[in-house]
Design an enzyme around this catalytic site. Structure first.
Site, PDB file in Angstrom:
ATOM      1  N   THR A  99       0.874  -1.181   0.000  1.00  0.00           N
ATOM      2  CA  THR A  99       0.000   0.000   0.000  1.00  0.00           C
ATOM      3  C   THR A  99       0.902   1.218   0.000  1.00  0.00           C
ATOM      4  O   THR A  99       2.107   1.102   0.163  1.00  0.00           O
ATOM      5  CB  THR A  99      -0.873   0.047   1.275  1.00  0.00           C
ATOM      6  OG1 THR A  99      -0.012   0.145   2.401  1.00  0.00           O
ATOM      7  CG2 THR A  99      -1.757  -1.171   1.408  1.00  0.00           C
ATOM      8  N   ALA A 128       3.356  -1.245   4.971  1.00  0.00           N
ATOM      9  CA  ALA A 128       2.677  -0.059   5.508  1.00  0.00           C
ATOM     10  C   ALA A 128       3.687   1.082   5.524  1.00  0.00           C
ATOM     11  O   ALA A 128       4.752   0.957   6.132  1.00  0.00           O
ATOM     12  CB  ALA A 128       2.166  -0.347   6.920  1.00  0.00           C
ATOM     13  N   VAL A 185       7.638  -2.444   7.212  1.00  0.00           N
ATOM     14  CA  VAL A 185       7.660  -0.982   7.259  1.00  0.00           C
ATOM     15  C   VAL A 185       8.236  -0.447   5.950  1.00  0.00           C
ATOM     16  O   VAL A 185       9.361  -0.765   5.560  1.00  0.00           O
ATOM     17  CB  VAL A 185       8.499  -0.482   8.458  1.00  0.00           C
ATOM     18  CG1 VAL A 185       8.501   1.045   8.491  1.00  0.00           C
ATOM     19  CG2 VAL A 185       7.965  -1.059   9.761  1.00  0.00           C
ATOM     20  N   LYS A 186       7.405   0.348   5.270  1.00  0.00           N
ATOM     21  CA  LYS A 186       7.803   0.884   3.968  1.00  0.00           C
ATOM     22  C   LYS A 186       8.426   2.267   4.181  1.00  0.00           C
ATOM     23  O   LYS A 186       7.791   3.166   4.741  1.00  0.00           O
ATOM     24  CB  LYS A 186       6.558   0.973   3.072  1.00  0.00           C
ATOM     25  CG  LYS A 186       6.846   0.967   1.597  1.00  0.00           C
ATOM     26  CD  LYS A 186       5.537   0.820   0.830  1.00  0.00           C
ATOM     27  CE  LYS A 186       5.751   0.804  -0.656  1.00  0.00           C
ATOM     28  NZ  LYS A 186       4.476   0.913  -1.381  1.00  0.00           N
ATOM     29  N   VAL A 187       9.659   2.411   3.718  1.00  0.00           N
ATOM     30  CA  VAL A 187      10.463   3.610   4.003  1.00  0.00           C
ATOM     31  C   VAL A 187      10.956   4.200   2.681  1.00  0.00           C
ATOM     32  O   VAL A 187      11.480   3.465   1.836  1.00  0.00           O
ATOM     33  CB  VAL A 187      11.683   3.223   4.880  1.00  0.00           C
ATOM     34  CG1 VAL A 187      12.533   4.441   5.206  1.00  0.00           C
ATOM     35  CG2 VAL A 187      11.241   2.509   6.153  1.00  0.00           C
TER      36      VAL A 187
END
Ligand code: G3P
Length: 218
Positions: free
Chosen positions: A27, A60, A86-88
């Site tokens: 997402t 996310a 965790v999307k960074v």
């Protein structure tokens, strides 16, 4: 090759999950907004709802762009559910945060990657996944698939374990070409997965089989 679906739409996620070939979900803030999911509590709840539909990893994305903020937000996201990744973003503070998360056993997806150099940095920092946006490169007359091939070669040269997650996939040929090149994962809209089903000879062949069966079994 893993298949992720790139959406925050729960119906589409369920449809892909029911097909039995879904390995995860990605997402981003734009996709959440598209589904009308706003407000921090609703956004966090939506991530948990997605995790409860699928078995695999769910990316996310953090909103913070400074190291402390990314770490704080990322740790809270990771605490939500064991499937959260965790999307960074691929920025300086993001690279530092990816290294921090990697050292602390938190899975990451380095997003907004548009060059081999960025991909190399993400792998050095220990990203679990690294997402080159192939469709957006194609949009500006750059070859997104060529970037995937470059990164595959670089990662294989050194045995980097970071998974190449081909993102911004727009259609079935992106999926097939990524499979040729050896991308570890692709993420795209539901149509890029269900489109793989389609062949007119399948439909014609099935119609003929069923018609012949009906003729013999009236
Ligand atoms: O996973 C990245 C993706 O959400 C971007 O896709 O189609 O907006 O370029 P697109």
């Amino acid at each position: 090759m893993k298949f992720f679906i790139d959406t925050a739409n729960l119906d589409q996620i369920r449809e892909a999950q029911e097909l039995g070939v879904l390995d995860g979900v990605t997402t981003n803030p734009s996709l959440m907004a598209k589904e009308g999911i706003t407000g921090q509590n609703n956004i966090l709840k939506h991530y948990v709802d997605i995790c409860n539909i699928v078995d695999g990893d769910v990316s996310a994305e953090v909103i913070a762009t400074d190291f402390d903020g990314i770490v704080k937000e990322g740790e809270a996201l990771a605490d939500l559910h064991p499937q959260i990744v965790v999307k960074v973003p691929m920025i300086k503070e993001g690279v530092k945060a990816i290294k921090y998360f990697s050292d602390h056993g938190i899975k990451t997806n380095c997003t907004l990657v548009f060059s081999s150099g960025q991909a190399l940095l993400a792998a050095k920092a220990g990203a679990t996944y690294m997402s080159p946006f192939i469709g957006r490169l194609d949009d500006i007359s750059s070859d997104g698939l060529e970037l995937i091939a470059d990164i595959r070669e670089i990662y294989d040269n050194y045995g980097f374990e970071t998974q190449i997650l081909a993102a911004s996939v727009r259609h079935t040929m992106h999926v097939i070409e990524c499979a040729h090149i050896g991308a570890d994962v692709m993420t795209g809209p539901l149509s890029s997965i269900t489109g793989l089903l389609k062949h007119p000879l399948t439909d014609i062949g099935l119609d003929k089989f069923l018609a012949d069966y009906r003729k013999g079994n009236q």
